[in-house]
Every structure is written in C-alpha cells, then in structure tokens.
Motif scaffolding. Structure first.
Motif: not given
Length: 114
Positions: A26-32, A57-59, A66-70, A102-106
C-alpha cells in the motif's frame, strides 16, 4: 510503533505457518530507506520489498518538487519472491495535476500460485 507491531505479527505468522505467503502493501507514505520499512525488511525472516526489483529508472511512485520518490510498497515473504513480478504504471506522477486521477502511480503485482 505500527511497524514494530506489524513486524511482530509477521514474525508470529511465519513461526506458526512457515509455508504462508505474506504480503504487506500500500501507500506507506514512507521511503524505502526509512526506519519503518527497514524494520519490516531486515533480518532472516524479513519481508522483501518488491520495489527494489523494479529497474532504477522506473522505481518511483510519486514526484515531489521534481524529485522521484517511492512511497508505495509491496513487501512479500521470502517464499513469494521467486513467484512475484511487479510493475509501476506511470500514469499519474508524470502528468500535470489537471490530467491525473491521483498524485501516486499504481503498483501492479503478479504472484504465481504453486
């Protein structure tokens, strides 16, 4: 506190049912690399974060300033890793706010049954 309680529950499940496939997602709203995610994935019986199998590159599942995040994760027990596949569908985070749902990707996962 929540991550510790969840880890304790996962450990209990694995001890009483070693054959069980366990999935936490799920959306844990936390970084790896956060303390909570590390707590769930560390050690011999730690869960495996399938996001780490996505090409670098897809993670990402979210873009902030502008910063990609998980922020969305799929954690599985070690006995499910070889039977799992994951894909991040970049249909939201790369779009303008007016063009996304949404602001998140599935994050999609496939798990083969034994």
């Amino acid at each position: 506190p929540q991550a510790r309680a969840l880890r304790k529950h996962v450990d209990t499940l694995q001890e009483s049912h070693p054959e069980a496939g366990i999935i936490v997602l799920g959306d844990m709203n936390d970084f790896e690399f956060s303390t909570a995610i590390k707590l769930l994935t560390q050690g011999n019986q730690g869960l495996v974060n399938l996001m780490e199998t996505v090409p670098l590159e897809n993670r990402y599942t979210y873009i902030y300033q502008g910063v990609s995040q998980i922020l969305d994760h799929i954690l599985v027990s070690q006995n499910l890793v070889s039977r799992s596949n994951i894909h991040v569908a970049h249909v939201n985070s790369d779009m303008s706010e007016a063009n996304r749902s949404s602001d998140h990707d599935p994050v999609l996962a496939w798990l083969a049954t034994p």
